[in-house]
Design a protein around this motif. Structure first.
Motif, PDB file in Angstrom:
ATOM      1  N   GLN A 118      94.641  89.263  61.871  1.00 51.66           N
ATOM      2  CA  GLN A 118      95.425  88.148  61.337  1.00 51.66           C
ATOM      3  C   GLN A 118      95.121  86.868  62.105  1.00 51.66           C
ATOM      4  O   GLN A 118      95.014  85.792  61.521  1.00 51.66           O
ATOM      5  N   CYS A 149      91.940  85.526  60.758  1.00 48.35           N
ATOM      6  CA  CYS A 149      92.161  84.854  59.477  1.00 48.35           C
ATOM      7  C   CYS A 149      92.747  83.460  59.688  1.00 48.35           C
ATOM      8  O   CYS A 149      92.336  82.502  59.035  1.00 48.35           O
ATOM      9  N   GLU A 177      85.415  84.487  56.152  1.00 44.60           N
ATOM     10  CA  GLU A 177      86.771  84.601  55.612  1.00 44.60           C
ATOM     11  C   GLU A 177      86.872  85.809  54.676  1.00 44.60           C
ATOM     12  O   GLU A 177      87.859  86.545  54.707  1.00 44.60           O
ATOM     13  N   HIS A 198      89.468  88.853  55.527  1.00 40.84           N
ATOM     14  CA  HIS A 198      90.536  89.204  54.594  1.00 40.84           C
ATOM     15  C   HIS A 198      90.340  90.619  54.029  1.00 40.84           C
ATOM     16  O   HIS A 198      91.307  91.349  53.821  1.00 40.84           O
ATOM     17  N   ASN A 251      93.004  93.869  54.714  1.00 37.79           N
ATOM     18  CA  ASN A 251      93.603  94.546  53.565  1.00 37.79           C
ATOM     19  C   ASN A 251      93.129  95.994  53.411  1.00 37.79           C
ATOM     20  O   ASN A 251      93.619  96.706  52.537  1.00 37.79           O
TER      21      ASN A 251
END
Length: 73
Positions: free
Chosen positions: A19, A22, A62, A66, A70
């Motif tokens: 995180q 990100c 990115e 991501h 996930n």
């Protein structure tokens, strides 16, 4: 970008670190939107090329970050 990707999306992945990666990439993309180039030449402008490639690298980083955050296994 490289340090953040290695820390958050390297071999060992932890949710909080991913995180943070990100978030770092989002901040870098915002900085990239305000990029200014000194070289204004239209021929063999390597500074322009490096800036274009940086934008592509940020998009790929990115997508990787991501996707990693996930992914559930």
């Amino acid at each position: 970008m490289a340090r953040s990707m290695e820390a958050g999306c390297g071999i060992y992945r932890v949710g909080a670190e991913m995180q943070a990666t990100c978030d770092t990439l989002a901040a870098l993309k915002e900085r990239y939107r305000r990029i200014q180039l000194d070289d204004r030449s239209r021929v063999w402008n390597t500074e322009w090329l490096a800036a274009i490639e940086l934008g592509y690298q940020l998009e790929v980083a990115e997508a990787i970050a991501h996707s990693a955050i996930n992914r559930r296994e």
